[in-house]
Write a protein that holds these residues in place. Structure first.
Motif, short mmCIF file in Angstrom:
data_model
loop_
_atom_site.label_atom_id
_atom_site.label_comp_id
_atom_site.label_asym_id
_atom_site.label_seq_id
_atom_site.Cartn_x
_atom_site.Cartn_y
_atom_site.Cartn_z
N ILE A 28 0.84 -1.21 0.00
CA ILE A 28 0.00 0.00 0.00
C ILE A 28 0.87 1.25 0.00
CG2 ILE A 28 -1.63 1.34 1.40
CD1 ILE A 28 -2.77 -1.41 2.33
N VAL A 29 1.90 1.25 0.85
CA VAL A 29 2.79 2.41 0.93
C VAL A 29 3.48 2.65 -0.41
CG1 VAL A 29 4.92 3.28 1.98
CG2 VAL A 29 3.17 2.25 3.42
N LEU A 30 3.98 1.59 -1.03
CA LEU A 30 4.70 1.76 -2.30
C LEU A 30 3.80 2.28 -3.42
CD1 LEU A 30 7.14 -1.28 -2.49
CD2 LEU A 30 7.70 1.13 -2.19
N VAL A 31 2.57 1.81 -3.48
CA VAL A 31 1.68 2.27 -4.54
C VAL A 31 1.31 3.74 -4.35
CG1 VAL A 31 -0.62 1.98 -5.55
CG2 VAL A 31 0.81 -0.02 -5.12
N PHE A 32 1.03 4.14 -3.13
CA PHE A 32 0.72 5.56 -2.89
C PHE A 32 1.97 6.43 -3.13
CE2 PHE A 32 -3.05 4.15 -0.40
CZ PHE A 32 -3.97 4.86 -1.12
N GLU A 33 3.13 5.91 -2.73
CA GLU A 33 4.36 6.67 -2.94
C GLU A 33 4.67 6.80 -4.43
OE1 GLU A 33 8.92 6.87 -1.26
OE2 GLU A 33 7.78 5.03 -1.00
N ALA A 34 4.30 5.80 -5.21
CA ALA A 34 4.54 5.85 -6.66
C ALA A 34 3.85 7.06 -7.28
CB ALA A 34 4.07 4.56 -7.32
N LEU A 98 18.26 16.18 -4.03
CA LEU A 98 19.41 16.95 -4.51
C LEU A 98 18.98 17.98 -5.55
CD1 LEU A 98 22.03 14.08 -4.93
CD2 LEU A 98 21.92 15.79 -3.09
N PHE A 99 17.91 17.68 -6.27
CA PHE A 99 17.42 18.59 -7.30
C PHE A 99 16.33 19.52 -6.78
CE2 PHE A 99 18.80 14.70 -9.54
CZ PHE A 99 19.91 15.24 -10.15
N VAL A 100 15.40 18.97 -6.01
CA VAL A 100 14.32 19.76 -5.41
C VAL A 100 14.29 19.42 -3.92
CG1 VAL A 100 11.85 20.24 -5.40
CG2 VAL A 100 12.99 19.75 -7.55
N PRO A 101 14.74 20.32 -3.06
CA PRO A 101 14.82 20.00 -1.64
C PRO A 101 13.49 19.60 -0.99
CG PRO A 101 16.10 21.96 -2.13
CD PRO A 101 15.35 21.60 -3.38
N ALA A 102 12.39 20.02 -1.55
CA ALA A 102 11.08 19.66 -0.98
C ALA A 102 10.81 18.15 -1.07
CB ALA A 102 9.97 20.43 -1.68
N ILE A 103 11.52 17.47 -1.96
CA ILE A 103 11.35 16.02 -2.08
C ILE A 103 11.84 15.33 -0.81
CG2 ILE A 103 12.08 13.99 -3.41
CD1 ILE A 103 12.00 15.71 -5.90
N LEU A 104 12.67 16.02 -0.03
CA LEU A 104 13.12 15.45 1.24
C LEU A 104 11.93 15.21 2.17
CD1 LEU A 104 15.54 14.58 2.91
CD2 LEU A 104 15.72 16.92 3.75
N LEU A 105 10.93 16.07 2.12
CA LEU A 105 9.73 15.87 2.92
C LEU A 105 9.00 14.59 2.50
CD1 LEU A 105 7.73 16.94 5.05
CD2 LEU A 105 6.58 18.16 3.21
N VAL A 106 8.90 14.37 1.20
CA VAL A 106 8.29 13.13 0.68
C VAL A 106 9.07 11.93 1.18
CG1 VAL A 106 7.82 11.81 -1.43
CG2 VAL A 106 7.35 14.27 -1.36
N THR A 107 10.40 12.04 1.13
CA THR A 107 11.25 10.95 1.58
C THR A 107 11.03 10.65 3.06
OG1 THR A 107 12.91 11.55 -0.06
CG2 THR A 107 13.63 10.17 1.76
N LEU A 108 10.94 11.69 3.87
CA LEU A 108 10.75 11.48 5.30
C LEU A 108 9.40 10.86 5.62
CD1 LEU A 108 12.33 14.77 6.71
CD2 LEU A 108 13.29 12.46 6.75
N VAL A 109 8.35 11.35 4.97
CA VAL A 109 7.01 10.83 5.25
C VAL A 109 6.87 9.39 4.78
CG1 VAL A 109 4.57 11.09 4.67
CG2 VAL A 109 5.90 13.10 5.27
N PHE A 110 7.15 9.15 3.51
CA PHE A 110 6.97 7.80 2.98
C PHE A 110 8.05 6.84 3.46
CE2 PHE A 110 4.11 9.98 0.09
CZ PHE A 110 3.05 9.09 0.07
N GLY A 111 9.26 7.35 3.67
CA GLY A 111 10.31 6.51 4.24
C GLY A 111 9.94 6.05 5.64
N GLY A 112 9.32 6.93 6.42
CA GLY A 112 8.85 6.55 7.75
C GLY A 112 7.74 5.51 7.69
#
Length: 140
Positions: A28-34, A98-112
């Protein structure tokens, strides 16, 4: 026989495969993250965030490829190596920051959420299995 009916022969119907909690939640997490990763690729394109020699449309291509890999990986979580691929995709998503720093937020939320699905889900699955085994030994 009608179009919607199934013929039941002497063969027993096969029970569906048991899916462990990390597999269920992880897919579920991977599909939503996709979906979000594809949108991040569109952001990289729209912001022209890639270095000069690289054409901006590669942002869309990269987002689409990673999104497709995430959807495919969600179906491979029945294998132990599927979770390793999922972790690798989390790292690839983090590199987008590295290209768009806001993607770090996506990484933190979905990575968590991915960490909870894999680590916490496995812990819950072990506890439930132990409880089932204890309940079965009491009834015997």
């Amino acid at each position: 026989m009608e179009a919607g009916e199934r013929s039941v022969t002497g063969a027993a119907r096969r029970a569906p495969r048991y899916r462990a909690l990390p597999e269920k939640i992880g897919s579920i997490v991977l599909v939503f993250e996709a979906v979000v990763v594809f949108l991040a690729g569109l952001s990289i394109y729209g912001l022209r965030a890639l270095p000069e020699p690289i054409a901006p449309w590669w942002g869309i291509v990269a987002g689409a490829v990673v999104a497709i890999l995430m959807v495919l990986t969600s179906g491979l979580l029945r294998h132990r190596w599927g979770f390793a691929v999922g972790w690798a995709l989390q790292v690839v998503t983090a590199l987008g920051a590295l290209f768009v720093p806001a993607i770090l937020l996506v990484t933190l939320v979905f990575g968590g959420m991915w960490a909870y699905a894999t680590i916490g889900g496995a812990r819950i699955e072990r506890r439930v299995s132990a409880q089932r085994a204890a309940a079965e030994s009491e009834t015997d």
